[in-house]
Design a protein around this motif. Structure first.
Motif, short mmCIF file in Angstrom:
data_model
loop_
_atom_site.label_atom_id
_atom_site.label_comp_id
_atom_site.label_asym_id
_atom_site.label_seq_id
_atom_site.Cartn_x
_atom_site.Cartn_y
_atom_site.Cartn_z
N LYS A 196 15.45 18.73 35.03
CA LYS A 196 15.84 17.74 36.04
C LYS A 196 16.85 18.33 37.02
N PHE A 197 17.75 19.18 36.51
CA PHE A 197 18.74 19.80 37.38
C PHE A 197 18.05 20.64 38.46
N ASN B 69 14.94 19.01 29.07
CA ASN B 69 14.72 17.96 30.08
C ASN B 69 15.86 17.92 31.09
N GLU B 70 17.08 18.04 30.61
CA GLU B 70 18.23 18.00 31.52
C GLU B 70 18.23 19.21 32.45
N LYS B 71 17.90 20.37 31.92
CA LYS B 71 17.85 21.58 32.75
C LYS B 71 16.75 21.48 33.79
N SER C 141 17.70 18.91 25.89
CA SER C 141 18.42 19.85 26.75
C SER C 141 17.49 20.46 27.78
#
Length: 299
Positions: free
Chosen positions: A55-56, A51-53, A49
């Motif tokens: 990347k965003f 990583n996703e944040k 999670s």
């Protein structure tokens, strides 16, 4: 877009992996025992999670080489949230979202290539200057720069320098709108008095205290109050990305979160009538008011 190294996705990976529990359980164990290992276990399983944040934020603000640092800033936000967290009030992750986003935006604001601002005062001035500049036509001419300089009380050369920096990073510094019919922007017009550093400081203090008062509400009170006022209980934004309505670039349009009437709130939470929802929201308002008045009186 630059490549992200595999090791940057696995900063907190533990081998062999720790016991797999609900994420809240790691936080509970950490608070009860003070053992840092539980927090490391939490990061091991929460890292996807993170990583996703990261990347965003990396993609949104075009900071291709900053993935690992943005990710670290999010973890800094988690640590700061953990220092003030009361496990009896709410689950940890919804509580920690504001701290994470604040740290990420602080990192981006101070490290972004082009125009780096080193204080809240400089950042507020940049936003004000760019708002005036765009409302004056947005043309980089001597006439427009002189108009902006007159309004902010700065020299022509200094104003020109600020505008140049703002233009370089305008895809990050949102130029705010005061048009109530424009759902693409967020109202955040700074008053003339905002150039006073004391006002900037106390405004930030006010927000921090209000956030803390909100965080002390019971979980249901927080959710229902957010629904009634029309904002996200996790990030406090009053906009959302509508994935069913895309712009010309194929990206979701940002739209205002519409406040819900008490009847809809009651239905959403399984209450029998609107009066119950109204009573919960009023209780939340009262708690916030009392908490804030105590802060003002005794801090």
């Amino acid at each position: 877009m630059s490549h992200i190294e595999k090791k940057e996705f696995e900063i907190y990976r533990i081998t062999p992996p720790p016991p797999e529990w609900d994420l809240q359980e790691y936080i509970r164990q950490y608070i009860q025992t003070g053992d840092d290992n539980y927090f490391y276990w939490f990061l091991h399983y929460y890292e996807p999670s993170l990583n996703e944040k990261a990347k965003f934020f990396r993609n949104k603000y075009t900071m291709e080489e900053h993935f690992a640092d943005i990710k670290q800033s999010l973890v800094t936000g988690l640590c700061k949230a953990l220092m003030k967290y009361d496990i009896s009030i709410a689950p940890f992750l919804p509580y920690a979202q504001r701290y994470m986003e604040r740290e990420a935006h602080t990192y981006i604001r101070t490290m972004r290539t082009g125009y780096s601002v080193q204080s809240d005062f400089e950042y507020a001035r940049l936003r004000k200057v760019m708002d005036i500049f765009n409302h004056s036509g947005g043309e980089f001419t001597e006439e427009t720069i002189s108009q902006v300089a007159a309004q902010i009380g700065e020299s022509y050369d200094k104003t020109k320098s600020i505008i140049e920096g703002g233009i370089l990073t305008e895809n990050y510094v949102d130029v705010q709108s005061n048009d109530e019919d424009d759902e693409q922007t967020t109202d955040f017009l700074l008053p003339d008095s905002s150039l006073n550093p004391e006002n900037i400081y106390f405004k930030q203090e006010l927000y921090d205290k209000l956030y803390e008062a909100y965080d002390r509400l019971e979980y249901t009170e927080k959710i229902m109050l957010a629904q009634h006022l029309g904002f996200c209980p996790e990030c406090f934004s009053n906009h959302y990305a509508d994935k069913t309505d895309l712009d010309e670039n194929g990206k979701p349009k940002e739209k205002l979160i519409k406040p819900l009437p008490y009847t809809d709130i009651a239905t959403d939470h399984g209450f029998s009538d609107a009066d119950t929802a109204k009573r919960v929201c009023r209780t939340a308002f009262k708690k916030n008011q009392i908490s804030y008045m105590k802060i003002i009186k005794f801090d």
